[in-house]
Scaffold this motif. Structure first.
Motif, PDB file in Angstrom:
ATOM      1  N   ASN A   1       0.818  -1.212   0.000  1.00  0.00           N
ATOM      2  CA  ASN A   1       0.000   0.000   0.000  1.00  0.00           C
ATOM      3  C   ASN A   1       0.855   1.266   0.000  1.00  0.00           C
ATOM      4  OD1 ASN A   1      -2.318  -1.539  -0.050  1.00  0.00           O
ATOM      5  ND2 ASN A   1      -2.700  -1.399   2.135  1.00  0.00           N
ATOM      6  N   ARG A   2       1.951   1.247   0.754  1.00  0.00           N
ATOM      7  CA  ARG A   2       2.843   2.424   0.775  1.00  0.00           C
ATOM      8  C   ARG A   2       3.477   2.655  -0.596  1.00  0.00           C
ATOM      9  NH1 ARG A   2       4.955   4.034   6.329  1.00  0.00           N
ATOM     10  NH2 ARG A   2       3.334   3.203   7.677  1.00  0.00           N
ATOM     11  N   ILE A   3       3.944   1.567  -1.217  1.00  0.00           N
ATOM     12  CA  ILE A   3       4.545   1.673  -2.558  1.00  0.00           C
ATOM     13  C   ILE A   3       3.503   2.203  -3.542  1.00  0.00           C
ATOM     14  CG2 ILE A   3       5.485   0.336  -4.503  1.00  0.00           C
ATOM     15  CD1 ILE A   3       7.570   0.467  -2.360  1.00  0.00           C
ATOM     16  N   ASP A   4       2.288   1.683  -3.456  1.00  0.00           N
ATOM     17  CA  ASP A   4       1.220   2.109  -4.363  1.00  0.00           C
ATOM     18  C   ASP A   4       0.901   3.595  -4.173  1.00  0.00           C
ATOM     19  OD1 ASP A   4      -0.610   1.262  -6.454  1.00  0.00           O
ATOM     20  OD2 ASP A   4      -2.208   1.634  -5.014  1.00  0.00           O
ATOM     21  N   ASN A   5       0.895   4.052  -2.922  1.00  0.00           N
ATOM     22  CA  ASN A   5       0.630   5.469  -2.643  1.00  0.00           C
ATOM     23  C   ASN A   5       1.722   6.381  -3.203  1.00  0.00           C
ATOM     24  OD1 ASN A   5      -1.738   4.874  -1.308  1.00  0.00           O
ATOM     25  ND2 ASN A   5      -0.807   4.875   0.720  1.00  0.00           N
ATOM     26  N   ASP A   6       2.963   5.869  -3.271  1.00  0.00           N
ATOM     27  CA  ASP A   6       4.092   6.661  -3.783  1.00  0.00           C
ATOM     28  C   ASP A   6       4.422   6.333  -5.238  1.00  0.00           C
ATOM     29  OD1 ASP A   6       4.626   8.241  -1.542  1.00  0.00           O
ATOM     30  OD2 ASP A   6       5.834   6.673  -0.604  1.00  0.00           O
ATOM     31  N   ARG A   7       3.486   5.727  -5.907  1.00  0.00           N
ATOM     32  CA  ARG A   7       3.690   5.262  -7.285  1.00  0.00           C
ATOM     33  C   ARG A   7       4.203   6.358  -8.221  1.00  0.00           C
ATOM     34  NH1 ARG A   7       1.822   1.171 -10.343  1.00  0.00           N
ATOM     35  NH2 ARG A   7       1.431   1.633 -12.524  1.00  0.00           N
ATOM     36  N   LEU A   8       3.576   7.539  -8.202  1.00  0.00           N
ATOM     37  CA  LEU A   8       3.975   8.617  -9.117  1.00  0.00           C
ATOM     38  C   LEU A   8       5.414   9.060  -8.872  1.00  0.00           C
ATOM     39  CD1 LEU A   8       0.742  10.816  -9.220  1.00  0.00           C
ATOM     40  CD2 LEU A   8       1.634   9.316 -11.004  1.00  0.00           C
ATOM     41  N   ARG A   9       5.786   9.205  -7.594  1.00  0.00           N
ATOM     42  CA  ARG A   9       7.155   9.612  -7.263  1.00  0.00           C
ATOM     43  C   ARG A   9       8.159   8.554  -7.713  1.00  0.00           C
ATOM     44  NH1 ARG A   9       9.824  10.371  -1.474  1.00  0.00           N
ATOM     45  NH2 ARG A   9       7.853   9.501  -0.812  1.00  0.00           N
ATOM     46  N   ILE A  10       7.825   7.281  -7.502  1.00  0.00           N
ATOM     47  CA  ILE A  10       8.722   6.191  -7.891  1.00  0.00           C
ATOM     48  C   ILE A  10       8.894   6.169  -9.412  1.00  0.00           C
ATOM     49  CG2 ILE A  10       8.973   3.671  -7.954  1.00  0.00           C
ATOM     50  CD1 ILE A  10       7.481   3.661  -5.199  1.00  0.00           C
ATOM     51  N   LEU A  11       7.795   6.298 -10.144  1.00  0.00           N
ATOM     52  CA  LEU A  11       7.869   6.310 -11.610  1.00  0.00           C
ATOM     53  C   LEU A  11       8.746   7.462 -12.100  1.00  0.00           C
ATOM     54  CD1 LEU A  11       4.153   5.522 -12.550  1.00  0.00           C
ATOM     55  CD2 LEU A  11       6.123   3.999 -12.824  1.00  0.00           C
ATOM     56  N   LYS A  12       8.574   8.630 -11.486  1.00  0.00           N
ATOM     57  CA  LYS A  12       9.360   9.806 -11.892  1.00  0.00           C
ATOM     58  C   LYS A  12      10.843   9.575 -11.646  1.00  0.00           C
ATOM     59  CE  LYS A  12       9.906  14.719 -11.005  1.00  0.00           C
ATOM     60  NZ  LYS A  12       9.535  15.849 -10.146  1.00  0.00           N
ATOM     61  N   GLU A  13      11.180   9.057 -10.449  1.00  0.00           N
ATOM     62  CA  GLU A  13      12.599   8.836 -10.101  1.00  0.00           C
ATOM     63  C   GLU A  13      13.243   7.785 -10.978  1.00  0.00           C
ATOM     64  OE1 GLU A  13      14.533  10.488  -7.972  1.00  0.00           O
ATOM     65  OE2 GLU A  13      12.902  11.852  -7.413  1.00  0.00           O
ATOM     66  N   PHE A  14      12.456   6.795 -11.414  1.00  0.00           N
ATOM     67  CA  PHE A  14      13.009   5.733 -12.247  1.00  0.00           C
ATOM     68  C   PHE A  14      12.860   6.043 -13.740  1.00  0.00           C
ATOM     69  CE2 PHE A  14      12.894   3.446  -8.267  1.00  0.00           C
ATOM     70  CZ  PHE A  14      14.011   2.604  -8.354  1.00  0.00           C
ATOM     71  N   GLY A  15      12.338   7.235 -14.055  1.00  0.00           N
ATOM     72  CA  GLY A  15      12.211   7.636 -15.452  1.00  0.00           C
ATOM     73  C   GLY A  15      11.203   6.808 -16.223  1.00  0.00           C
ATOM     74  N   LYS A  16      10.154   6.372 -15.543  1.00  0.00           N
ATOM     75  CA  LYS A  16       9.117   5.576 -16.190  1.00  0.00           C
ATOM     76  C   LYS A  16       7.856   6.419 -16.376  1.00  0.00           C
ATOM     77  CE  LYS A  16      11.547   1.717 -15.882  1.00  0.00           C
ATOM     78  NZ  LYS A  16      11.964   0.904 -17.007  1.00  0.00           N
ATOM     79  N   LYS A  17       7.094   6.076 -17.384  1.00  0.00           N
ATOM     80  CA  LYS A  17       5.847   6.792 -17.649  1.00  0.00           C
ATOM     81  C   LYS A  17       4.665   5.986 -17.098  1.00  0.00           C
ATOM     82  CE  LYS A  17       7.460   9.118 -21.798  1.00  0.00           C
ATOM     83  NZ  LYS A  17       7.309   9.290 -23.248  1.00  0.00           N
ATOM     84  N   MET A  18       3.585   6.690 -16.796  1.00  0.00           N
ATOM     85  CA  MET A  18       2.341   6.036 -16.391  1.00  0.00           C
ATOM     86  C   MET A  18       1.846   5.207 -17.577  1.00  0.00           C
ATOM     87  SD  MET A  18       1.272   6.692 -13.288  1.00  0.00           S
ATOM     88  CE  MET A  18      -0.497   6.555 -13.306  1.00  0.00           C
ATOM     89  N   ASN A  19       1.356   3.999 -17.267  1.00  0.00           N
ATOM     90  CA  ASN A  19       0.801   3.172 -18.364  1.00  0.00           C
ATOM     91  C   ASN A  19      -0.577   2.686 -18.003  1.00  0.00           C
ATOM     92  OD1 ASN A  19       1.616   1.404 -16.370  1.00  0.00           O
ATOM     93  ND2 ASN A  19       3.024   0.262 -17.660  1.00  0.00           N
TER      94      ASN A  19
END
Length: 198
Positions: free
Chosen positions: A180-198
């Protein structure tokens, strides 16, 4: 009442008494609502604590089943091809409520064991969980989580079964909290890893 019917009545009362004392109160495991796997390949390292070794592999299995990350490499070894590293350290343990157990035992005895169907021993597991997700030695998210679970059981319950269920529940609670914590921080994690929302 003849001897045979007294014996039968005694057996029936004994069966009812011991089945009534074999109850278990173990909370229902939580569920996770991960919207979508984070599209990264994560290597997982466990901390050096005994609790990390006992619970860690089971938590990793749950994280895979929940689908927190697109791919999980465990055990991670230096040089494995991953996008980031998740470090998981668990500390803590289970404690019985010894003082309360003595009082409960006295109350059950005074009630001529009629309360043994509702009062019994209890234990509480408290585990502190540290989770760090890093990319190229840069910490992306860092969580300190405390997971607490209390269970109780009747005097005639199978204590090995209670302990196994309690541990399974604690593993599930730890895993769901991380997910749940990872899911809540999903946008920040994607940004830091240079990934786009899919």
């Amino acid at each position: 009442m003849n001897k045979l019917s007294k014996s039968a009545l005694g057996i029936i009362v004994s069966i009812l008494f011991f089945s009534g004392c074999a109850w278990q109160r173990i909370p229902t495991p939580p569920t996770s609502y991960v919207s979508k796997s984070v599209p990264i390949r994560v290597g997982i390292e466990l901390g050096g604590t005994p609790e990390s070794q006992v619970y860690g592999t089971l938590v990793v299995k749950q994280l895979r089943e929940i689908g927190v990350f697109e791919s999980v490499v465990y055990p991670y070894r230096e040089g494995d091809s991953v996008d980031g590293i998740l470090k998981l350290t668990i500390r803590g343990g289970w404690k019985g409520d010894t003082g309360a157990s003595l009082i409960k035992g006295a109350i059950i005895g005074l009630s001529l064991f009629t309360l043994s169907t509702v009062i019994g021993p209890e234990m509480t597991g408290t585990h502190d969980v540290n989770v760090t997700l890093s990319k190229d030695l840069t910490v992306v998210v860092d969580y300190s989580i405390q997971v607490k679970t209390s269970v109780s059981w009747g005097q005639a319950a199978n204590t090995n079964e209670v302990a196994a269920k309690a541990n399974d529940l604690q593993v599930r609670k730890i895993s769901v909290e991380i997910a749940n914590r990872i899911d809540n921080d999903r946008l920040r994690i994607l940004k830091e890893f240079g990934k786009k929302m899919n």
